[in-house]
Design a protein around this motif. Structure first.
Motif, PDB file in Angstrom:
ATOM      1  N   ALA A  85      -9.250  -3.417   2.920  1.00  0.00           N
ATOM      2  CA  ALA A  85      -9.946  -2.254   1.825  1.00  0.00           C
ATOM      3  C   ALA A  85      -8.691  -1.742   0.929  1.00  0.00           C
ATOM      4  O   ALA A  85      -9.057  -0.722   0.252  1.00  0.00           O
ATOM      5  N   GLY A  86      -8.461  -2.703   0.366  1.00  0.00           N
ATOM      6  CA  GLY A  86      -8.284  -2.484  -1.137  1.00  0.00           C
ATOM      7  C   GLY A  86      -6.724  -2.149  -1.194  1.00  0.00           C
ATOM      8  O   GLY A  86      -5.760  -2.237   0.394  1.00  0.00           O
ATOM      9  N   GLU A  87      -6.447  -1.337  -1.862  1.00  0.00           N
ATOM     10  CA  GLU A  87      -5.021  -0.511  -2.005  1.00  0.00           C
ATOM     11  C   GLU A  87      -5.380   1.023  -0.945  1.00  0.00           C
ATOM     12  O   GLU A  87      -6.124   1.584  -1.927  1.00  0.00           O
ATOM     13  N   GLU A  88      -4.778   0.823  -0.103  1.00  0.00           N
ATOM     14  CA  GLU A  88      -4.725   2.338   0.336  1.00  0.00           C
ATOM     15  C   GLU A  88      -3.964   3.683  -0.158  1.00  0.00           C
ATOM     16  O   GLU A  88      -3.559   4.556  -0.062  1.00  0.00           O
ATOM     17  N   ASN A  89      -2.943   3.200  -0.311  1.00  0.00           N
ATOM     18  CA  ASN A  89      -2.513   4.070  -1.523  1.00  0.00           C
ATOM     19  C   ASN A  89      -1.048   3.193  -2.401  1.00  0.00           C
ATOM     20  O   ASN A  89      -0.632   2.517  -3.155  1.00  0.00           O
TER      21      ASN A  89
ATOM     22  N   ASP B 108      -1.679  15.253  -4.853  1.00  0.00           N
ATOM     23  CA  ASP B 108      -3.308  16.449  -5.530  1.00  0.00           C
ATOM     24  C   ASP B 108      -4.004  14.925  -5.161  1.00  0.00           C
ATOM     25  O   ASP B 108      -4.944  14.590  -4.888  1.00  0.00           O
ATOM     26  N   PHE B 109      -2.972  13.931  -6.153  1.00  0.00           N
ATOM     27  CA  PHE B 109      -4.114  12.402  -6.263  1.00  0.00           C
ATOM     28  C   PHE B 109      -4.605  11.374  -5.355  1.00  0.00           C
ATOM     29  O   PHE B 109      -5.067  11.597  -4.934  1.00  0.00           O
ATOM     30  N   LEU B 110      -2.873  11.604  -4.433  1.00  0.00           N
ATOM     31  CA  LEU B 110      -3.167  10.897  -3.125  1.00  0.00           C
ATOM     32  C   LEU B 110      -3.959  10.831  -2.237  1.00  0.00           C
ATOM     33  O   LEU B 110      -5.025  10.596  -1.441  1.00  0.00           O
ATOM     34  N   ASN B 111      -3.993  13.024  -2.043  1.00  0.00           N
ATOM     35  CA  ASN B 111      -5.263  13.284  -0.947  1.00  0.00           C
ATOM     36  C   ASN B 111      -6.441  12.943  -1.492  1.00  0.00           C
ATOM     37  O   ASN B 111      -7.372  12.360  -0.794  1.00  0.00           O
ATOM     38  N   GLY B 112      -6.869  13.272  -2.814  1.00  0.00           N
ATOM     39  CA  GLY B 112      -8.331  13.027  -3.087  1.00  0.00           C
ATOM     40  C   GLY B 112      -8.538  11.058  -3.488  1.00  0.00           C
ATOM     41  O   GLY B 112      -9.863  10.794  -2.663  1.00  0.00           O
TER      42      GLY B 112
END
Length: 177
Positions: free
Chosen positions: A26-30, A58-62
């Motif tokens: 699924a690509g880059e999850e983190n 905020d960026f990571l959550n979004g």
């Protein structure tokens, strides 16, 4: 907040250990959060650190919310909207995910733009090269897809990394992503 991050990390590690092919496919999850921008020169160092931490969170959550829309729910339109709302379209991970969602919607011209934007941000982004190679294969350009496969091999340093295996499977016609 630390316990939430620790729990998230533990859950991600568990998912990777139980089903690594799903997590990696699924690509880059983190992704690495983009550098925050200071809004005022009058901020104290403590305030700047807090804002930077909050901005990264905020960026990571979004990003994670958009990621789930795209990969877990196949809501490509919703995922694209959520990624744009982050305001970091030039981030390699965001642009790659925008390209993937566009490709899944059959918007091949848009997907190409996003993959190229991701590579402009990070020319050594193995997942982007892998997905771009899949785009090439879907366009019937297997020679270019094989060139992209070689780029992934060089970036990974071997043929064992997941982005290499995913693109190889697509080129071989055994899997589609």
């Amino acid at each position: 907040m630390k316990s939430t991050l620790a729990l998230s990390a533990a859950l991600l590690l568990s998912a990777i250990l139980v089903a690594p092919e799903i997590a990696a496919a699924a690509g880059e999850e983190n992704p690495t959060p983009p550098a925050s921008q200071n809004k005022s020169n009058k901020d104290t160092q403590t305030k700047k650190k807090k804002d930077k931490s909050s901005s990264a969170e905020d960026f990571l959550n979004g990003y994670h919310a958009a990621y789930k829309l795209i990969y877990d729910k196949s809501d490509y339109e919703g995922g694209i909207a959520a990624l744009h709302a982050l305001g970091y379209d030039d981030n390699a991970d965001v642009a790659t995910l925008l390209g993937y969602a566009s490709r899944k919607l059959g918007r091949y011209d848009d997907a190409k733009v996003w993959y190229e934007r991701a590579l402009a941000a990070d020319p050594n982004h193995a997942v982007t090269w892998s997905y771009y190679g899949m785009w090439q294969a879907e366009q019937g350009n297997l020679l270019k897809a094989k060139d992209d496969l070689e780029k992934v091999r060089v970036i990974c340093g071997n043929t064992d990394c997941r982005p290499y295996q995913m693109l190889k499977d697509v080129i071989d016609g055994t899997v589609t992503y």
